[in-house]
Write a protein that holds these residues in place. Structure first.
Motif, short mmCIF file in Angstrom:
data_model
loop_
_atom_site.label_atom_id
_atom_site.label_comp_id
_atom_site.label_asym_id
_atom_site.label_seq_id
_atom_site.Cartn_x
_atom_site.Cartn_y
_atom_site.Cartn_z
N TYR A 52 5.25 3.37 2.27
CA TYR A 52 4.80 2.06 1.81
C TYR A 52 4.69 1.11 2.99
N CYS A 53 3.70 0.23 2.92
CA CYS A 53 3.50 -0.75 3.98
C CYS A 53 2.73 -1.94 3.42
N LYS A 54 2.67 -3.02 4.20
CA LYS A 54 1.97 -4.23 3.76
C LYS A 54 0.52 -4.26 4.26
N ASN A 55 0.17 -3.41 5.20
CA ASN A 55 -1.19 -3.32 5.72
C ASN A 55 -1.69 -1.90 5.54
N GLN A 56 -2.98 -1.72 5.45
CA GLN A 56 -3.52 -0.38 5.35
C GLN A 56 -3.20 0.39 6.62
N ALA A 57 -2.69 1.62 6.44
CA ALA A 57 -2.27 2.40 7.60
C ALA A 57 -3.06 3.69 7.74
N TRP A 58 -3.17 4.47 6.68
CA TRP A 58 -3.87 5.75 6.71
C TRP A 58 -4.89 5.78 5.60
N GLY A 59 -5.73 6.79 5.64
CA GLY A 59 -6.64 7.08 4.54
C GLY A 59 -7.83 6.23 4.53
N LYS B 44 3.52 12.37 -11.83
CA LYS B 44 3.65 13.81 -12.08
C LYS B 44 2.52 14.58 -11.42
N ASN B 45 1.30 14.08 -11.52
CA ASN B 45 0.16 14.77 -10.90
C ASN B 45 0.29 14.81 -9.38
N LEU B 46 0.73 13.70 -8.79
CA LEU B 46 0.93 13.68 -7.34
C LEU B 46 2.03 14.67 -6.94
N TYR B 47 3.11 14.68 -7.70
CA TYR B 47 4.22 15.58 -7.41
C TYR B 47 3.78 17.04 -7.51
N ASP B 48 3.03 17.35 -8.56
CA ASP B 48 2.58 18.74 -8.75
C ASP B 48 1.72 19.21 -7.59
N CYS B 49 0.91 18.33 -7.03
CA CYS B 49 0.01 18.70 -5.94
C CYS B 49 0.61 18.53 -4.55
N HIS B 50 1.49 17.54 -4.37
CA HIS B 50 1.95 17.19 -3.02
C HIS B 50 3.47 17.15 -2.86
N PHE C 192 0.85 -1.18 0.00
CA PHE C 192 0.00 0.00 0.00
C PHE C 192 0.89 1.23 0.00
N LEU C 193 0.54 2.22 -0.80
CA LEU C 193 1.29 3.48 -0.86
C LEU C 193 0.44 4.61 -0.32
N TYR C 194 1.09 5.52 0.39
CA TYR C 194 0.42 6.69 0.93
C TYR C 194 1.26 7.92 0.64
N VAL C 195 0.58 9.02 0.36
CA VAL C 195 1.25 10.29 0.09
C VAL C 195 1.25 11.10 1.38
N ASN C 196 2.44 11.44 1.85
CA ASN C 196 2.59 12.28 3.05
C ASN C 196 1.79 11.80 4.26
N GLN C 197 1.68 10.52 4.44
CA GLN C 197 0.96 9.92 5.57
C GLN C 197 -0.51 10.35 5.64
N THR C 198 -1.10 10.67 4.51
CA THR C 198 -2.48 11.17 4.56
C THR C 198 -3.47 10.35 3.74
N PHE C 199 -3.15 10.03 2.50
CA PHE C 199 -4.14 9.32 1.68
C PHE C 199 -3.46 8.34 0.74
N ALA C 200 -4.23 7.36 0.31
CA ALA C 200 -3.75 6.36 -0.64
C ALA C 200 -4.20 6.78 -2.04
N PRO C 201 -3.26 7.09 -2.92
CA PRO C 201 -3.65 7.48 -4.27
C PRO C 201 -4.15 6.28 -5.07
N PRO C 202 -5.02 6.49 -6.05
CA PRO C 202 -5.50 5.38 -6.87
C PRO C 202 -4.36 4.79 -7.69
N PRO C 203 -4.40 3.50 -7.99
CA PRO C 203 -3.31 2.84 -8.72
C PRO C 203 -3.02 3.44 -10.10
N ASP C 204 -4.02 4.03 -10.74
CA ASP C 204 -3.77 4.58 -12.08
C ASP C 204 -3.34 6.04 -12.06
N GLN C 205 -3.13 6.60 -10.88
CA GLN C 205 -2.69 7.99 -10.76
C GLN C 205 -1.26 8.14 -11.28
N ILE C 206 -1.01 9.20 -12.03
CA ILE C 206 0.33 9.47 -12.58
C ILE C 206 1.17 10.20 -11.54
#
Length: 105
Positions: A98-105, A82-88, A66-80
């Motif tokens: 990254y983790c093996k279990n759901q942590a945030w969001g 560049k878009n994440l970088y531009d916003c966050h 599982f991937l999380y952006v800035n410990q806040t939300f899990a982006p959708p798998p098809d998210q690019i």
């Protein structure tokens, strides 16, 4: 068109192809990747990053990442990326957890 007129176009095209710096932080019970900073193509997707981490850590096929952006939300798998970088992105990096279990969001 003169050479000076074409320079901004080539610089813009070069900037579009610049790789994005990603900082990978482990959280929870996942193994730590020693090299935390990676540069990736801006048009790779979140699922590509997940597959890369899965392969790098040599996890079993049944284990998920599982991937999380800035410990806040899990982006959708098809998210690019560049878009994440531009916003966050901060300080020239996109911080992903990254983790093996759901942590945030």
């Amino acid at each position: 068109m003169t050479e000076t007129e074409s320079e901004p176009v080539s610089l813009a095209a070069e900037k579009e192809n610049t790789k994005i710096c990603i900082l990978l932080n482990a959280t929870g019970n996942v193994p730590i990747i020693k090299k935390r900073t990676w540069t990736v193509d801006p048009y790779k997707t979140v699922s590509w990053i997940q597959k890369f981490i899965h392969k790098y850590l040599k996890l079993d096929a049944s284990e998920q990442i599982f991937l999380y952006v800035n410990q806040t939300f899990a982006p959708p798998p098809d998210q690019i990326i560049k878009n994440l970088y531009d916003c966050h992105g901060t300080n020239g990096k996109l911080v992903l957890y990254y983790c093996k279990n759901q942590a945030w969001g």
